[in-house]
Scaffold this active site. Structure first.
Site, short mmCIF file in Angstrom:
data_model
loop_
_atom_site.label_atom_id
_atom_site.label_comp_id
_atom_site.label_asym_id
_atom_site.label_seq_id
_atom_site.Cartn_x
_atom_site.Cartn_y
_atom_site.Cartn_z
N GLU A 442 0.76 -1.17 -0.11
CA GLU A 442 -0.05 -0.07 0.07
C GLU A 442 0.80 1.15 0.10
O GLU A 442 0.57 2.19 0.66
CB GLU A 442 -0.88 -0.02 1.24
CG GLU A 442 -2.33 0.82 1.13
CD GLU A 442 -3.04 0.42 -0.06
OE1 GLU A 442 -3.18 -0.96 -0.28
OE2 GLU A 442 -3.72 1.42 -0.62
C1 LIG Z 1 2.53 -9.83 0.34
C2 LIG Z 1 1.87 -8.57 -0.49
C3 LIG Z 1 0.90 -8.29 -0.75
C4 LIG Z 1 0.63 -7.34 -1.62
N1 LIG Z 1 -0.71 -7.10 -2.13
C5 LIG Z 1 -0.75 -6.23 -3.33
C6 LIG Z 1 -2.20 -6.37 -3.85
O1 LIG Z 1 -3.20 -6.87 -3.57
N2 LIG Z 1 -2.24 -5.54 -4.92
C7 LIG Z 1 -1.12 -4.80 -5.45
O2 LIG Z 1 -1.34 -4.12 -6.57
N3 LIG Z 1 0.14 -4.83 -4.98
C8 LIG Z 1 0.25 -5.58 -3.84
N4 LIG Z 1 1.54 -5.71 -3.25
C9 LIG Z 1 2.49 -4.86 -4.05
C10 LIG Z 1 3.03 -3.73 -3.14
O3 LIG Z 1 2.07 -2.71 -2.78
C11 LIG Z 1 4.45 -3.28 -3.51
O4 LIG Z 1 5.41 -4.34 -3.14
C12 LIG Z 1 4.87 -1.99 -3.09
O5 LIG Z 1 4.01 -0.95 -3.33
C13 LIG Z 1 6.47 -1.72 -3.45
O6 LIG Z 1 6.83 -1.83 -4.61
P1 LIG Z 1 7.99 -2.81 -5.16
O7 LIG Z 1 7.85 -3.87 -4.27
O8 LIG Z 1 7.88 -2.90 -6.54
O9 LIG Z 1 9.17 -1.80 -4.53
P2 LIG Z 1 9.86 -0.82 -5.33
O10 LIG Z 1 8.88 0.02 -5.84
O11 LIG Z 1 10.93 -1.47 -6.29
O12 LIG Z 1 10.71 -0.18 -4.19
C14 LIG Z 1 11.78 -0.45 -3.56
C15 LIG Z 1 12.57 0.34 -2.58
O13 LIG Z 1 12.66 1.63 -3.25
C16 LIG Z 1 12.26 2.92 -2.53
N5 LIG Z 1 11.68 3.85 -3.57
C17 LIG Z 1 11.13 3.41 -4.81
N6 LIG Z 1 11.00 4.77 -5.28
C18 LIG Z 1 11.54 5.64 -4.49
C19 LIG Z 1 11.22 6.74 -4.46
N7 LIG Z 1 10.85 7.71 -5.82
N8 LIG Z 1 12.10 7.83 -3.68
C20 LIG Z 1 12.47 7.18 -2.46
N9 LIG Z 1 12.51 5.85 -2.47
C21 LIG Z 1 11.84 5.17 -3.50
C22 LIG Z 1 10.79 2.03 -1.89
O14 LIG Z 1 10.46 2.82 -0.85
C23 LIG Z 1 11.37 0.93 -1.40
O15 LIG Z 1 12.03 0.97 -0.29
C24 LIG Z 1 1.77 -6.64 -2.37
C25 LIG Z 1 3.17 -6.85 -1.97
C26 LIG Z 1 3.30 -7.96 -1.31
C27 LIG Z 1 4.84 -8.35 -0.78
#
Ligand SMILES: Cc1cc2nc3c(=O)[nH]c(=O)nc-3n(C[C@H](O)[C@H](O)[C@H](O)COP(=O)(O)OP(=O)(O)OC[C@H]3O[C@@H](n4cnc5c(N)ncnc54)[C@H](O)[C@@H]3O)c2cc1C
Length: 596
Positions: A442
């Site tokens: 989220e």
């Molecule tokens: C168990 C689980 C359930 C989930 N359920 C859902 C769901 O129901 N529906 C759905 O759509 N998604 C879902 N997700 C996805 C979840 O919302 C994402 O994993 C989350 O938004 C982070 O995206 P990412 O994993 O691609 O990380 P990334 O976007 O790759 O981020 C990696 C790191 O970089 C940092 N970062 C990225 N961009 C920036 C920036 N501009 N400035 C500073 N820091 C930055 C982030 O804070 C993070 O620490 C789920 C994930 C999990 C693990």
């Protein structure tokens, strides 16, 4: 592990005595139509029975079993299907839903308590009603009347569940780069094609149909976040008479093996020309999603409190039973070989820290829910606009601060158990594993902090921050003659002044150097959260002090003593946070990538 019991006593205290929620509800005619104090109380009571009696007993075994994937079908852990049926029978998915389509129209202030119980009892399960309620919010706010009539009644009843499909393998935080496509058909529908990952309860066997809200791009859509649209894509197509038709062309490719919330299915969803319908306007999908995100983000913050409450219940019980060493001041229970560990100052530090965050956090989530209710239901436009500003400002704090402190509290709860906290049997390690995700999904907490510091505080030139500062100033003013509150008010005033100064500092520094926003944001969110909790604890003291005299239950006197602990031991963390923020971005930006 103590059996989880919904903290009804404290929820009633927060609702009725700290916030006088019945007066708020009475001031909002659309809310007053649906809820009165007796109804609210009966809802809390019933929800407590489901949380403690139905969901909590399934929690541990579901963690052991996990959801199972077999050739595209997902089976939820034992007992989940029946528990979901209990949710359906009570219409709990529609607790806060629009009555025009079968929802109960309850205010968020009340729904927030329900959410906390469900999440505290069984977070893996709780995600199913939570996501369904979130999908309903988006549909209710943005879909056509036809879509609302066709889908909302069965989603509010829970016969159909909901899922949110945003994330793709290469696109998490940055949804502007998603690749899922939606091609228009002649009949007004769209063919949706692409792969979504991490979709919570994207596939399962608990409901008859699963309604996916999918972010995708139309042909020739503008690049980036302004080219994203939202589509409703049902697992089974729905005929005009409401019966279920053929299966839509998408499937669950696999489910993830993960650290926690193992009972829930986290699905890879493959859409292969699946039939979908536009929700809201073309290219405005992200904005439509954000409508429900304020609710969902508060909901995730509440998951943090729920897990921390469960951890506290067990830790308190364990600290009373476990005997180790003697109290520093001499034996407290000389008939035993040692004293219970609750005599030790450090164990008390742990328990009081947990209690401070849990009960202060519960008050804070109710405070934010109160602004959500006003922003949604107030008839006076100025009142609504003011509340919208508060919601915009406070939502990232609620999401990030409550989940960060929620995990802290779970880790502390685990520590109270010593080595036994590391062992599965006692349940504390599961709470740590389950709660961890709340900091990530989220919108990761780092992103929430950026939202607060950059989009809310700096972009509004401090105007949104002023709304909160003014609210605290009004409280300080109104209670300036209250002798019992005086010491707390002095410390609260000093904390707000510190936050004012730091806010001013970042506003100035970021005008010179854009890196200052990201460098300050997480510490600023912590500082904001700690100050907001001090405000909550001052409100709690105000409500409790009137009843503390002669209180033999320990409830009200316990509130006053916890407030003292909070102001003495936790609020001072804002001093060091302020100092860190003032040091600026240089120390984190100076190293080259090779030097990190
Ligand atoms: C168990 C689980 C359930 C989930 N359920 C859902 C769901 O129901 N529906 C759905 O759509 N998604 C879902 N997700 C996805 C979840 O919302 C994402 O994993 C989350 O938004 C982070 O995206 P990412 O994993 O691609 O990380 P990334 O976007 O790759 O981020 C990696 C790191 O970089 C940092 N970062 C990225 N961009 C920036 C920036 N501009 N400035 C500073 N820091 C930055 C982030 O804070 C993070 O620490 C789920 C994930 C999990 C693990």
């Amino acid at each position: 592990m103590a059996d989880y019991q919904a903290p009804l006593r404290d929820m009633r205290f927060v609702l009725n005595e700290v916030f006088d929620a019945p007066a708020l509800w009475a001031s909002l005619p659309k809310v007053a139509e649906n809820v009165d104090p007796e109804t609210a109380d009966a809802i809390l009571e019933e929800a407590g029975k489901i949380a403690g009696g139905v969901l909590a007993p399934l929690n541990r075994e579901a963690d052991e079993q996990g959801s199972k994937w077999n050739d595209g079908e997902v089976t939820a852990p034992e007992g989940f299907k029946e528990a979901y049926q209990t949710i359906v029978e009570g219409g709990w998915n529609g607790l806060g839903g629009n009555p025009e389509f079968g929802g109960m129209g309850m205010p968020k202030t009340l729904v927030a308590q329900f959410e906390e119980m469900i999440q505290g009892a069984n977070m893996a399960f709780g995600l199913a009603p939570m996501l369904t309620a979130g999908a309903c919010l988006a549909i209710n706010a943005h879909a056509s009347q036809e879509l609302k009539e066709k889908y909302l009644p069965n989603m509010y009843s829970g016969v159909w569940s909901g899922a949110m499909d945003l994330t793709e393998p290469h696109a998490g935080t940055d949804l502007g780069i998603i690749r899922t496509k939606a091609e228009p058909n002649d009949d007004g529908s769209f063919n949706v094609t692409g792969t979504k990952i991490f979709i919570t309860w994207g596939e399962h066997d608990m409901a008859e149909n699963i309604i996916h809200l999918v972010l995708a791009k139309l042909p020739d859509a503008p690049k980036g976040p302004k080219g994203i649209s939202l589509f409703l894509v049902p697992k089974f197509l729905v005929n005009d008479d409401g019966s279920l038709g053929e299966r839509n062309s998408f499937s669950c490719g696999s489910i993830e093996k993960k650290m926690g919330i193992k009972g829930s299915a986290t699905c890879v969803m493959n859409f292969d020309g699946a039939k979908g319908w536009l929700v809201g306007e073309e290219n405005k999908g992200l904005a439509a999603m954000f409508t429900m995100m304020n609710y969902e983000r508060l909901g995730v913050g509440i998951q943090g409190i729920g897990a921390a409450e469960a951890s506290l219940q067990s830790a308190r019980e364990y600290a009373l039973e476990r005997i180790q060493s003697r109290a520093p001041t001499g034996a407290q229970e000389p008939e035993k070989a040692a004293d219970p560990i609750i005599v030790h100052p450090d164990v008390r530090r742990m328990l009081m820290t947990m209690k401070s965050y849990v009960e202060g956090g519960r008050a804070f989530s109710t405070y934010v829910a109160q602004w959500l209710d006003i922003s949604k239901y107030a008839e006076d436009e100025e009142r609504r606009k003011h509340a919208e500003g508060m919601v915009a400002l406070l939502t990232p704090v609620a999401k990030a601060f409550l989940t960060d402190r929620g995990l802290d509290a779970c880790v502390i709860g685990q520590q109270v158990f010593g080595g036994h906290g590391f062992i599965r049997e006692w349940g504390q390690e599961q709470l740590v594993r389950d709660c961890r995700i709340t900091q990530i999904y989220e919108g990761a907490n780092g992103i929430q902090a950026l939202d607060l510091m950059g989009r809310k505080v700096v972009a509004s030139k401090g105007k949104l921050y002023e709304l909160f500062a003014q609210d605290v100033a009004n409280f300080l003013e109104e209670n300036s003659g209250n002798e019992q509150l005086r010491p707390y008010l002095e410390q609260l005033a000093a904390a707000v002044e510190r936050l004012d100064d730091v806010t001013e500092h970042v506003l100035k520094a970021s005008a010179e150097n854009p890196n200052e926003i990201g460098a300050a944001s997480v510490d600023y969110t912590d500082m904001f959260g700690l100050t907001a909790l001090a405000y909550m604890w001052a409100k709690i003291v105000k409500a409790a002090s009137a009843k503390a005299e002669g209180d033999t239950s320990g409830f009200y006197t316990g509130k006053l003593k916890t407030a003292r602990f909070y102001f003495d031991r936790l609020l001072p963390k804002t001093v060091s946070l302020a100092e860190g923020i003032r040091s600026g971005s240089d120390s984190m930006m100076a190293p080259t990538a090779d030097e990190i």
